[in-house]
Design an enzyme around this catalytic site. Structure first.
Site: not given
Length: 315
Positions: A11, A33, A37, A91, A98, A144, A148, A180, A185
């Protein structure tokens, strides 16, 4: 030299971090994944003798030997995380667990890339790390924002219960090469629109403020945080405290690109913060860090990057 794992390594932030760590002589493993990215971001690294990449979703367990873990994996732009909100939460939460388990197995330090979005629509300005935020838990950005926030909770619970070696940073708006192009953004949107002489889309009246940090400054702060004393866990704000309105940014991009673009206004998205500015006193005190690259210098470097991408058909 260390064995270092970078999640989200293909990313924007992850790929820039991988380059810096390799330049410092470390061995780097990147996992991504490729949802946001891109392998193009790391294509020149793939043959590097101290770099390895594998494609994997961190919401599924895996094992890599590592002395340090930089955990950057998560879609970070509204169009991407709102497209797959449940996956984003997986995630943030399961992926975080994890990685914390992996850190424990390796007796490794883990640095979590959290975000200024944990502050939501702030009721204090600028935002210090002591501010607990004003987040809509059922809004379209909650996957998100709250994801977070939960990831930070997990970090500190693992720290208290298991002694996991954690570091937490809260990243404010960052821009630079390897962003990206379709991440939605404001910096990338404005630059690409200006380079193509298309209308520049400003949401609302453009009076909302942001603080823009160039990626090289941020990467320096991130590494300083990882290398800081074990008793300093954070969270710590990393961002540029120079505040600009979105309209000022649009005008500056038009001037720097010599664009013929016009500015048009669209409705403000739901839960979009009206003010965002970090208080970085803690980073200055604990890390000896503050941004050095001014907005115009950083924008010119970013414009060169996207201009090259456009000329090569990479956008």
């Amino acid at each position: 030299m260390k064995n270092i794992l970078v999640t989200g390594g293909a990313g924007f932030l992850g790929s820039n971090l991988c380059r810096k760590l390799l330049a410092q002589g470390h061995t780097v493993t990147a996992v991504d994944n490729l949802y946001t990215g891109r392998k193009d971001n790391i294509k020149e690294l793939l043959d590097h003798p101290r770099f390895a990449f594998f494609e994997h979703d961190i919401s599924e367990p895996f094992f890599v030997k590592a002395d340090e873990i930089y955990h950057a994996a998560c879609p970070a732009s509204p169009p991407h995380y709102q497209k797959s909100p449940v996956s984003t939460l997986r995630t943030c939460v399961i992926g975080m667990m994890n990685l914390l388990e992996l850190a424990d197995k390796n007796h490794a330090r883990i640095l979590q890339f959290s975000t200024s979005e944990v502050y939501g629509e702030p009721l204090v300005h600028p935002q210090t790390e002591l501010y607990r935020g004003n987040v809509n838990p059922i809004g379209i950005r909650a996957c998100y924002d709250e994801g977070k926030r939960c990831a930070e909770t997990l970090c500190f619970d693992y720290y208290r219960e298991y002694g996991t070696k954690i570091k937490v940073i809260r990243i404010f708006n960052t821009y630079g090469p390897y962003m990206h192009a379709q991440d939605g953004r404001v910096v990338s949107n404005f630059i690409i629109q200006a380079l193509q002489n298309k209308d520049i889309t400003v949401y609302g009246d453009g009076g909302q403020t942001r603080s823009f940090c160039y990626v090289d400054d941020l990467i320096d702060g991130i590494i300083r945080m990882m290398e800081s004393g074990e008793d300093f866990t954070g969270p710590v704000n990393l961002g540029n405290p120079s505040e600009f309105t979105v309209m000022q940014l649009a005008q500056k991009v038009i001037a720097l690109t010599d664009s013929k673009s016009n500015i048009i206004h669209l409705p403000l998205p739901s839960d979009d913060p009206t003010q965002r500015k970090p208080d970085i006193a803690l980073a200055v005190k604990e890390l000896g860090w503050e941004p050095k690259i001014d907005l115009e210098t950083g924008l010119l470097a970013t414009i060169r990057y996207f201009s090259k991408e456009l000329s090569h058909g990479g956008i």
